[in-house]
Design an enzyme around this catalytic site. Structure first.
Site, PDB file in Angstrom:
ATOM      1  N   ARG B  83      17.441 -24.169  11.274  1.00  0.00           N
ATOM      2  CA  ARG B  83      16.953 -23.839  12.630  1.00  0.00           C
ATOM      3  C   ARG B  83      16.619 -25.037  13.517  1.00  0.00           C
ATOM      4  O   ARG B  83      16.223 -24.854  14.657  1.00  0.00           O
ATOM      5  CB  ARG B  83      15.726 -22.914  12.571  1.00  0.00           C
ATOM      6  CG  ARG B  83      15.957 -21.616  11.777  1.00  0.00           C
ATOM      7  CD  ARG B  83      16.890 -20.662  12.486  1.00  0.00           C
ATOM      8  NE  ARG B  83      16.951 -19.368  11.810  1.00  0.00           N
ATOM      9  CZ  ARG B  83      18.086 -18.753  11.470  1.00  0.00           C
ATOM     10  NH1 ARG B  83      19.261 -19.325  11.756  1.00  0.00           N
ATOM     11  NH2 ARG B  83      18.070 -17.582  10.886  1.00  0.00           N
ATOM     12  N   ASN B 113      24.839 -23.423  12.652  1.00  0.00           N
ATOM     13  CA  ASN B 113      24.475 -22.500  13.741  1.00  0.00           C
ATOM     14  C   ASN B 113      23.118 -22.832  14.345  1.00  0.00           C
ATOM     15  O   ASN B 113      22.213 -22.014  14.394  1.00  0.00           O
ATOM     16  CB  ASN B 113      24.508 -21.052  13.242  1.00  0.00           C
ATOM     17  CG  ASN B 113      23.607 -20.812  12.053  1.00  0.00           C
ATOM     18  OD1 ASN B 113      23.213 -21.757  11.375  1.00  0.00           O
ATOM     19  ND2 ASN B 113      23.277 -19.573  11.784  1.00  0.00           N
ATOM     20  N   HIS B 198      32.327 -17.061   6.035  1.00  0.00           N
ATOM     21  CA  HIS B 198      31.374 -15.952   5.961  1.00  0.00           C
ATOM     22  C   HIS B 198      32.238 -14.699   5.997  1.00  0.00           C
ATOM     23  O   HIS B 198      32.765 -14.343   7.049  1.00  0.00           O
ATOM     24  CB  HIS B 198      30.429 -16.010   7.169  1.00  0.00           C
ATOM     25  CG  HIS B 198      29.623 -14.770   7.396  1.00  0.00           C
ATOM     26  ND1 HIS B 198      28.511 -14.459   6.673  1.00  0.00           N
ATOM     27  CD2 HIS B 198      29.785 -13.753   8.264  1.00  0.00           C
ATOM     28  CE1 HIS B 198      28.007 -13.305   7.093  1.00  0.00           C
ATOM     29  NE2 HIS B 198      28.763 -12.854   8.056  1.00  0.00           N
ATOM     30  N   HIS B 251      28.207 -16.206  -0.079  1.00  0.00           N
ATOM     31  CA  HIS B 251      27.445 -14.996  -0.426  1.00  0.00           C
ATOM     32  C   HIS B 251      28.266 -13.717  -0.613  1.00  0.00           C
ATOM     33  O   HIS B 251      28.091 -12.762   0.138  1.00  0.00           O
ATOM     34  CB  HIS B 251      26.282 -14.760   0.561  1.00  0.00           C
ATOM     35  CG  HIS B 251      26.623 -14.839   2.019  1.00  0.00           C
ATOM     36  ND1 HIS B 251      25.743 -15.343   2.947  1.00  0.00           N
ATOM     37  CD2 HIS B 251      27.712 -14.468   2.714  1.00  0.00           C
ATOM     38  CE1 HIS B 251      26.286 -15.275   4.142  1.00  0.00           C
ATOM     39  NE2 HIS B 251      27.479 -14.752   4.026  1.00  0.00           N
ATOM     40  N   ASP B 324      20.730 -19.018   0.663  1.00  0.00           N
ATOM     41  CA  ASP B 324      21.045 -18.270   1.881  1.00  0.00           C
ATOM     42  C   ASP B 324      19.819 -18.134   2.777  1.00  0.00           C
ATOM     43  O   ASP B 324      19.643 -17.141   3.474  1.00  0.00           O
ATOM     44  CB  ASP B 324      21.604 -16.878   1.532  1.00  0.00           C
ATOM     45  CG  ASP B 324      22.687 -16.447   2.502  1.00  0.00           C
ATOM     46  OD1 ASP B 324      23.077 -17.270   3.354  1.00  0.00           O
ATOM     47  OD2 ASP B 324      23.141 -15.305   2.412  1.00  0.00           O
ATOM     48  N   GLY B 343      18.746 -11.586   7.927  1.00  0.00           N
ATOM     49  CA  GLY B 343      18.389 -12.809   7.211  1.00  0.00           C
ATOM     50  C   GLY B 343      17.063 -12.737   6.491  1.00  0.00           C
ATOM     51  O   GLY B 343      16.151 -12.018   6.885  1.00  0.00           O
TER      52      GLY B 343
END
Lengths: 322, 449
Positions: B83, B113, B198, B251, B324, B343
């Site tokens: 983040r 991201n 993903h 994942h 994750d 999330g």
């Protein structure tokens, strides 16, 4: 009317590609071109080989240097040369390729020089006309006179083609120049390496007798000839590579990468160049290393040889004229 | 936390004795007493073995008694959203570093991201610089596959790799366009770079918020079908084969996708995958009464899928376990389920939840630790995850049996959205060492923290 040895004949009506030409046929064309190099440097550049013959340059795709080169070649051999480009022709009005061919055929040209944006377009047209056809570049397929002029340039500088190690670098995927060069250099016994990001290497190209490299320094190692291809920057937005900056960083020819080639390696480019994209400006202008301007000169001589050799096979009068 | 030494000062030479040495890369699993263990010299491991200190620890060396607990390479977490930059109210490199070291993680790889997106060399270099300054868990960035994560134009993969991006992914978005994906795989292959997908077909996942099936139907929630994952996995295996690119799926959560990877591996393709603890420890029933902390991407699946994930880890179809980690603040989660963000956090629960695989008899302890250390490190070509001479002294000491209860509020991450809140677990990190320095030490007799 010619100086051709009787045993060396060119048994083709058209010159649609290098694929299928024998080493003797290629050598014949290069030898003939060699004589025109000398002639083109004289004040009187004319030789009456094509007197009375009509040559039409039919370009469905824009071109300056190839069209001019063919026009000069035809005129220096005494032929009548007419240029037709797509913007002034009836193609824009919706006429099909075959209709255009039939229309032109009715005017009894002797040689058509054709450039077409689609691979196979020139061959399709050649099947519908009675005259000889020279492929001036079709799509991503072949550009035989470019390969011949490259070969002549190399042969004059290096004295041979066989055994040389030639690197062809850049957008091989879309390049007709690369394909014609691969056919010609393989036929003449040179060893070919392709160097490009994987996205610009066509699938299964190893089957054409080349070695593939994805790293410039590795691929250029011990090469005698470095052929750069033009990168079409409009390809960038179709994900073949991320940016000009990254392309030049990894695949642009600069002195650092060139250092892994042989010290006397010759630099070539079919033009038009994108300075700072596929080739560093200084490298392109390096008189000691770069053969780029010489390639243009050889182009006229090679095209004269092609016109001459094909004209020999033309009938004395036109078929189908009743 | 008891930090010994500051970053910058050369760490002391330390002898770690009386431990169960675990090095999955070499297969080492041996209980040693005070006469054996591991010796660090400054930032590196100088020796490891059973009889290392049979004449006592060398003079002037600090001795750490591991109390007979496990001493393993520090964990390598190959998937965490940190983040920073852009959403520092959810997590920062510093808060994630504290949480990760408490979880025994010495190396983690962050998703691109952020805001700005990690699609530019300067941002990639910023992450590395910031993480070094924080001086906790080592952070390596992933670069974006496409500019702005838009799935359209390729980012400068080659130059980003030179700047330190260890592999490429569009984070929590799939590279959905088949042409873009195939060109990315092909171009990345030029430099032997890894693309991480993903795997979720966005047009099929649509506005879904949990696994498609009975539970979703009863709750009246829009489902995300398993096929959204399976289609992309099967498609991309084809694309990787066509382009000879290196491909990794993040994942995996469905039985069929894991089976597709298993078959691709059997055919010799360069395909790998990971999963995350929620997918082998939880199933869709955890959503229960609209618990938004269990709203994950991919969604928790059916029990049969969970079992397939366990089997895939057991037989090696799944190469690695990643946290994750996806921090979300309260505002993003205190919403109707369909509107809540996807999330869950996972840095501090990575080890203990993974150890359930060992406690339940599905895998050996060494195999579980392997999925958390040298296997992800090998996938990303990171010099980490091994107890070997000359390697960085990145270590974790943990008690695999000690029980505790996950309490989101007591986790060190800035966000508290753990899907394991309230879960009794076994396995406690006691000490985390990075580059020879103890950066985390659990206070003695401390159950709970």
């Amino acid at each position: 009317m010619t100086g051709l040895a009787p045993e060396l004949t060119f048994a083709h009506r058209h010159l649609l590609g290098i694929e299928g030409l024998s080493p003797d046929e290629i050598t014949l064309l290069l030898d003939r071109a060699e004589t025109y190099v000398a002639q083109n440097r004289l004040a009187d550049k004319k030789k009456a080989v094509l007197v009375g013959r009509t040559i039409i340059n039919l370009f469905f795709e824009s071109s300056t240097r190839t069209r001019t080169s063919f026009e000069l070649a035809g005129k220096r051999l005494g032929g009548d040369v007419i240029n037709m480009s797509v913007s002034t022709s009836s193609i824009k009005k919706g006429e099909t390729l075959i209709d255009t061919a039939m229309t032109l055929n009715a005017m009894h040209p002797d040689v058509l020089v054709v450039r077409h944006p689609d691979s196979g377009g020139v061959k399709l047209l050649s099947e519908k006309v009675n005259c000889a056809v020279i492929n001036g570049g079709d799509g991503s397929h072949e550009h035989p006179t470019q390969a011949l002029l490259d070969a002549l340039t190399i042969r004059r500088r290096k004295g041979r083609l066989a055994g040389l190690r030639v690197a062809i670098c850049g957008d091989v995927l879309h390049s007709r120049v690369a394909r014609s060069n691969i056919y010609l250099l393989n036929t003449m016994g040179a060893r070919i390496r392709l160097i490009a990001p994987r996205t610009l290497i066509p699938p299964a190209v190893e089957r054409m007798g080349v070695e593939v490299f994805n790293d410039m320094k590795e691929g250029l190692k011990d090469c005698d000839i470095v052929m750069m291809l033009r990168l079409q920057s409009e390809r960038m937005h179709t994900n073949y590579f991320p940016s000009i900056r990254e392309y030049f960083h990894f695949f642009g020819l600069d002195y650092e990468k060139l250092a892994s080639a042989k010290p006397d390696a010759l630099i070539m480019h079919p033009g038009p160049m994108n300075r700072g994209v596929e080739i560093d400006s200084e490298v392109a202008d390096d008189i000691g290393r770069s053969a780029i301007r010489e390639q243009v000169e050889m182009g006229v001589a090679v095209r004269m040889a092609c016109l001459e050799v094909l004209a020999l096979n033309l009938p004395a009068w036109v078929e189908g004229a009743d | 936390m008891g930090g010994a030494g500051k970053p910058g000062a050369p760490p002391a030479s330390v002898a770690y004795v009386n431990a169960r040495l675990l090095d999955p890369a070499s297969g080492l699993d041996v209980q040693v007493d005070a006469r054996g263990g591991l010796l660090t010299d400054g930032e590196i491991i100088s020796d490891v073995g059973a009889g290392l200190f049979s004449d006592g620890a060398p003079d002037g060396v600090q001795v750490v008694d591991c109390g007979g607990h496990c001493l393993a390479p520090g964990l390598v977490d190959m998937r965490a959203q940190l983040r920073e930059p852009g959403e520092e109210h959810k997590e920062t490199l510093a808060s994630a570093g504290r949480s990760a070291t408490a979880g025994g993680i010495s190396t983690m790889v962050c998703l691109p991201n952020t805001d700005p997106v990690l699609d530019d060399m300067s941002v990639v270099e910023f992450i590395a610089r910031r993480a070094r300054k924080v001086g906790l868990t080592k952070v390596h960035p992933y670069g974006a596959v496409t500019k702005g994560l838009k799935g359209e134009e390729m980012a400068e993969l080659g130059m980003l790799a030179e700047s330190g991006a260890v592999a490429f992914t569009d984070g929590d978005r799939a590279v959905a366009n088949a042409r873009v994906m195939s060109k990315a795989l092909s171009y990345a292959g030029t430099f032997n770079l890894l693309i991480i997908q993903h795997p979720e077909e966005p047009s099929l996942a649509g506005m879904g918020s949990m696994n498609s099936g009975e539970t979703a139907t009863r709750l009246g929630l829009t489902g995300i079908p398993r096929e959204a994952e399976i289609i992309i996995v099967e498609r991309d295996i084809r694309l990787a084969e066509m382009t000879r690119g290196r491909l990794h799926f993040a994942h995996l959560s469905t039985a069929a996708a894991i089976e597709a990877v298993r078959k691709a591996k059997a055919r010799g393709l360069s395909i790998t995958c990971d999963t995350a603890p929620p997918y082998f420890a939880l199933n869709e029933t955890a959503v229960g009464d609209y618990r938004t902390f269990t709203k994950l991407s991919p969604p928790l699946r059916a029990e049969s899928d969970r079992q397939a994930v366990v089997d895939g880890l057991g037989d090696g179809a799944i190469d690695a376990i990643a946290s994750d980690h996806a921090p979300q603040d309260e505002d993003a989660k205190r919403l109707p389920f369909a509107q809540a963000a996807f999330g869950g956090i996972g840095l501090e629960t990575l080890l203990c939840v993974s150890l359930e695989l060992y406690h339940n008899g599905h895998m050996s302890l060494l195999d579980v630790i392997g999925r958390l250390t040298h296997q992800p490190a090998a996938l990303l070509d990171l010099p980490a995850g091994r107890l070997e001479k000359g390697a960085a002294a990145d270590l974790v000491v943990f008690d695999p049996d000690r029980g505790w209860k996950v309490d989101g509020d007591r986790l060190l991450s800035k966000s508290k959205n753990t899907p394991f809140d309230g879960r009794p677990v076994q396995g406690r990190v006691l000490r985390t060492v990075i580059d020879g320095r103890t950066v985390f030490e659990r206070q003695a007799a401390g159950a709970g923290t």
